[in-house]
Design an enzyme around this catalytic site. Sequence first.
Site, short mmCIF file in Angstrom:
data_model
loop_
_atom_site.label_atom_id
_atom_site.label_comp_id
_atom_site.label_asym_id
_atom_site.label_seq_id
_atom_site.Cartn_x
_atom_site.Cartn_y
_atom_site.Cartn_z
N LYS B 95 0.88 -1.17 0.00
CA LYS B 95 0.00 0.00 0.00
C LYS B 95 0.91 1.21 0.00
O LYS B 95 1.52 1.56 1.02
CB LYS B 95 -0.92 0.00 1.23
CG LYS B 95 -1.90 1.17 1.21
CD LYS B 95 -3.10 0.89 2.09
CE LYS B 95 -2.94 1.44 3.49
NZ LYS B 95 -3.08 2.92 3.54
N GLY B 156 -7.76 9.24 9.31
CA GLY B 156 -8.09 9.37 10.73
C GLY B 156 -9.13 10.44 11.04
O GLY B 156 -9.49 10.63 12.19
N ALA B 183 -9.12 5.55 3.96
CA ALA B 183 -8.95 6.76 4.77
C ALA B 183 -10.23 7.59 4.87
O ALA B 183 -10.95 7.78 3.89
CB ALA B 183 -7.84 7.65 4.24
N THR B 206 -8.92 3.50 12.07
CA THR B 206 -9.20 4.31 13.26
C THR B 206 -10.65 4.18 13.71
O THR B 206 -10.93 4.12 14.91
CB THR B 206 -8.86 5.79 12.97
OG1 THR B 206 -7.52 5.85 12.50
CG2 THR B 206 -9.00 6.64 14.22
#
Lengths: 65, 256
Positions: B95, B156, B183, B206
Amino acid sequence: MKILVNGDLRDVVVPTLAAALDELGYRGKVIATALNGEFISSSLRSSAVLSEGDRVEVLAPMQGG
Amino acid sequence: MQLYDTELRSRLMLGTARYPSPAILIEAIKVSGAEVVTVSVRRESSGERAGQAFWSLIRELGLRVLPNTAGCYSVKEAVTTAQMAREIFGTAWIKLEVIGDEHTLQPDVFGLLEAARILSADGFQVFPYTTEDLVVAGKLLDAGCRVLMPWGAPIGSGRGLNNVLGLRTLRSHFPEVPLIIDAGIGVPSHAAQAMELGFDAVLANTAVAQAGDPVRMAAAFAKAVAAGHDALMADPIQPRDFAVPSTPVIGKAFLA
């Protein structure tokens, strides 16, 4: 010979990266290495000759996103 | 879903960082049904054991791992980190993250493209963390990438899909390319929305790890991703500007 390992000054008496990793206690660990910013695969560590002031990076698995 | 030469059933990928404990991480992964988890590499002194212990736990699960180059700001850093990750984890998957801004963690798409070219030529199977930019996406595919990982929102942030129109356009522009939202996902409804838009998979970290109950949240994400994909397959209705009665009006009594 003084080298930087992960940013810390370390003293090693052996000439190669493979030997230095053994001396520093990395034997048997899952790691990857770079010497002065260049990746050194495990098969090339025993032919990677160290010099005074070399920068060695030793990376291990870690959690990631 | 096929990513490079690997066939996967689960469309939820899970990050492994920021969980309250290793036990909760492992339970969350199991409950999520994820077949791919992301991992990373960091410095470790000879006396430390955390990285080795973490890798033992993950290896025991028998899942695919997707190493990242998180925290890399230059092409050289990212390429070297990818090479080191390939040796550590024994996979050609990477990644690829080349970060361009420390506040938004926005990808440096110019560096990303250069690194993707280098790594693809070196035999890596690159999963580039990119924006929804169509031109960049096309160039990444030209560089050898067979999967793209556009952001939903900054890493996040938990803000969900910031640019739905841009993501929808990306999806329609490259209908055959596996696209994974990476994300910015905050809650399961964001993941369901991504799947309803036609994305192939979602990567969450997250949102699960920092939830009050990560295991329960992992289960919620699994259901949301499955529901969103099922909804897409069921051919949802299109929004209209005016009301359309759902109850038939024929046969209605004349009582006025």
